[in-house]
Design an enzyme around this catalytic site. Structure first.
Site, mmCIF file in Angstrom:
data_model
loop_
_atom_site.group_PDB
_atom_site.id
_atom_site.type_symbol
_atom_site.label_atom_id
_atom_site.label_comp_id
_atom_site.label_asym_id
_atom_site.label_seq_id
_atom_site.Cartn_x
_atom_site.Cartn_y
_atom_site.Cartn_z
ATOM 1 N N GLY A 46 -8.478 -1.135 -49.873
ATOM 2 C CA GLY A 46 -9.543 -0.326 -48.345
ATOM 3 C C GLY A 46 -8.733 0.610 -48.209
ATOM 4 O O GLY A 46 -7.563 1.500 -48.875
ATOM 5 N N GLN A 51 -6.783 8.435 -44.022
ATOM 6 C CA GLN A 51 -5.441 8.813 -45.161
ATOM 7 C C GLN A 51 -6.585 9.808 -45.874
ATOM 8 O O GLN A 51 -5.219 10.193 -46.917
ATOM 9 C CB GLN A 51 -5.689 7.512 -45.458
ATOM 10 C CG GLN A 51 -4.925 6.289 -44.792
ATOM 11 C CD GLN A 51 -5.389 5.051 -45.671
ATOM 12 O OE1 GLN A 51 -6.573 4.506 -45.056
ATOM 13 N NE2 GLN A 51 -4.052 5.163 -46.335
ATOM 14 N N CYS A 99 0.413 -0.216 -48.183
ATOM 15 C CA CYS A 99 -0.447 1.033 -47.003
ATOM 16 C C CYS A 99 -0.682 1.496 -48.128
ATOM 17 O O CYS A 99 0.983 1.790 -48.353
ATOM 18 C CB CYS A 99 -0.233 1.087 -45.812
ATOM 19 S SG CYS A 99 -0.863 2.370 -45.243
ATOM 20 N N HIS A 141 -6.387 -3.599 -40.369
ATOM 21 C CA HIS A 141 -6.102 -2.465 -41.355
ATOM 22 C C HIS A 141 -6.982 -1.449 -41.337
ATOM 23 O O HIS A 141 -5.948 -0.595 -40.927
ATOM 24 C CB HIS A 141 -5.162 -3.211 -41.998
ATOM 25 C CG HIS A 141 -4.248 -1.996 -42.215
ATOM 26 N ND1 HIS A 141 -3.286 -2.361 -42.999
ATOM 27 C CD2 HIS A 141 -4.452 -0.820 -43.225
ATOM 28 C CE1 HIS A 141 -2.197 -1.239 -44.110
ATOM 29 N NE2 HIS A 141 -3.040 -0.280 -44.395
ATOM 30 N N GLU A 142 -7.853 -0.828 -41.862
ATOM 31 C CA GLU A 142 -8.236 0.198 -41.578
ATOM 32 C C GLU A 142 -8.688 -0.050 -40.573
ATOM 33 O O GLU A 142 -8.521 1.303 -39.969
ATOM 34 C CB GLU A 142 -8.956 -0.174 -42.500
ATOM 35 C CG GLU A 142 -9.334 -0.817 -43.736
ATOM 36 C CD GLU A 142 -8.315 -0.236 -44.905
ATOM 37 O OE1 GLU A 142 -7.503 -0.361 -45.765
ATOM 38 O OE2 GLU A 142 -7.788 1.151 -44.639
ATOM 39 N N HIS A 145 -6.406 2.133 -39.459
ATOM 40 C CA HIS A 145 -6.060 4.120 -39.124
ATOM 41 C C HIS A 145 -7.471 4.448 -38.291
ATOM 42 O O HIS A 145 -6.906 5.793 -38.303
ATOM 43 C CB HIS A 145 -6.465 3.622 -41.144
ATOM 44 C CG HIS A 145 -5.023 3.131 -41.474
ATOM 45 N ND1 HIS A 145 -3.975 4.104 -41.489
ATOM 46 C CD2 HIS A 145 -5.528 2.324 -42.818
ATOM 47 C CE1 HIS A 145 -3.475 4.120 -42.374
ATOM 48 N NE2 HIS A 145 -4.273 3.038 -43.397
HETATM 49 O O1 K2U Z 1 -4.973 0.974 -45.636
HETATM 50 C C1 K2U Z 1 -4.223 0.950 -46.710
HETATM 51 O O2 K2U Z 1 -3.552 1.599 -47.268
HETATM 52 C C2 K2U Z 1 -5.808 0.188 -47.390
HETATM 53 C C3 K2U Z 1 -3.998 -0.967 -47.864
HETATM 54 C C4 K2U Z 1 -5.377 -2.121 -47.320
HETATM 55 C C5 K2U Z 1 -4.853 -3.592 -47.218
HETATM 56 C C6 K2U Z 1 -3.760 -3.477 -46.160
HETATM 57 C C7 K2U Z 1 -3.019 -4.368 -45.843
HETATM 58 C C8 K2U Z 1 -3.611 -5.948 -46.226
HETATM 59 C C9 K2U Z 1 -4.748 -5.617 -47.178
HETATM 60 C C10 K2U Z 1 -5.490 -4.615 -47.315
HETATM 61 C C11 K2U Z 1 -4.092 -0.993 -49.397
HETATM 62 O O3 K2U Z 1 -4.951 -1.239 -50.142
HETATM 63 S S1 K2U Z 1 -2.736 -1.577 -49.605
HETATM 64 C C12 K2U Z 1 -2.641 -2.116 -51.366
HETATM 65 C C13 K2U Z 1 -3.103 -3.884 -51.485
HETATM 66 C C14 K2U Z 1 -3.385 -4.080 -52.294
HETATM 67 C C15 K2U Z 1 -3.955 -4.999 -52.292
HETATM 68 C C16 K2U Z 1 -3.376 -6.198 -51.607
HETATM 69 C C17 K2U Z 1 -2.973 -6.111 -50.576
HETATM 70 C C18 K2U Z 1 -2.503 -4.475 -50.191
HETATM 71 ZN ZN ZN Z 2 -3.276 1.860 -45.044
#
Ligand code: K2U
Ligand code: ZN
Length: 174
Positions: A46, A51, A99, A141-142, A145
């Site tokens: 995501g 970001q 993140c 989570h997004e 942001h």
């Molecule tokens: O916002 C971001 O930095 C993207 C995150 C999205 C995310 C956060 C928490 C839980 C699920 C997704 C990144 O994808 S963090 C890397 C990641 C990859 C797979 C699963 C969890 C986190």
């Molecule tokens: Zn994040």
């Protein structure tokens, strides 16, 4: 097609509240393409526009890519423009979050297990759907942001300070 740098803490831009997209245009679609290129390049599932330094309420996501080793090139990108979330349950679901803007830091965050999601797709069409599981976790989570909130803001002050210190150490070592 452009892979953009992903901002990391303590960059103050990440604390900005993003603004609604007034009209979905080709410029919006070019931003979405850059966001997806940047998310895949960073191995994320995501990404919010802030970001990569763009304070617009745009989220991209792909919960399917990289999950099936027999289909390494499989992509299922999703786009959410001007999203609105409404919790549908008081039940909280824990998840070990990470993140891309807080590299190499992971900790448990509890969020509503099921939410109603309203948004515009990349053609500007209104969509309403429900999310649960990882989809619910990731979209919340997004959404954080877009409101200038990071997952470490849900942790204790000590854990948050340790997270920022670790990112500074990781960045120095890079
Ligand atoms: O916002 C971001 O930095 C993207 C995150 C999205 C995310 C956060 C928490 C839980 C699920 C997704 C990144 O994808 S963090 C890397 C990641 C990859 C797979 C699963 C969890 C986190
Ligand atoms: Zn994040």
């Amino acid at each position: 097609m452009a892979i953009r740098d992903i901002l990391t803490v303590p960059d103050p831009v990440l604390k900005q509240v993003s603004r609604d997209v007034e009209a979905v245009t080709d410029e919006t679609r070019a931003l979405i393409e850059d966001m997806l290129d940047s998310m895949y390049a960073a191995n994320g599932i995501g990404l919010a526009a802030i970001q990569i330094g763009v304070p617009q309420r745009v989220i991209v996501m792909d919960l399917e890519w990289g999950r099936d080793e027999s289909k390494p090139d499989h992509r299922a990108p999703r786009t959410f423009i001007n999203p609105r979330i409404t919790p549908l349950t008081d039940e909280l679901s824990p998840y070990e979050e990470g993140c891309l803007s807080v590299p190499e830091v992971y900790d448990e965050v509890k969020r509503p297990a099921r939410v109603k999601l309203e948004y515009l797709d990349q053609d500007g069409n209104p969509v309403v759907e429900e999310a649960d599981g990882l989809f619910a976790t990731c979209i919340q989570h997004e959404m954080d942001h877009l409101n200038g909130v990071l997952f470490i803001d849900h942790l204790s002050r000590l854990k948050r300070e340790r997270a920022v210190a670790r990112v500074r150490k990781v960045r120095r070592a890079a």
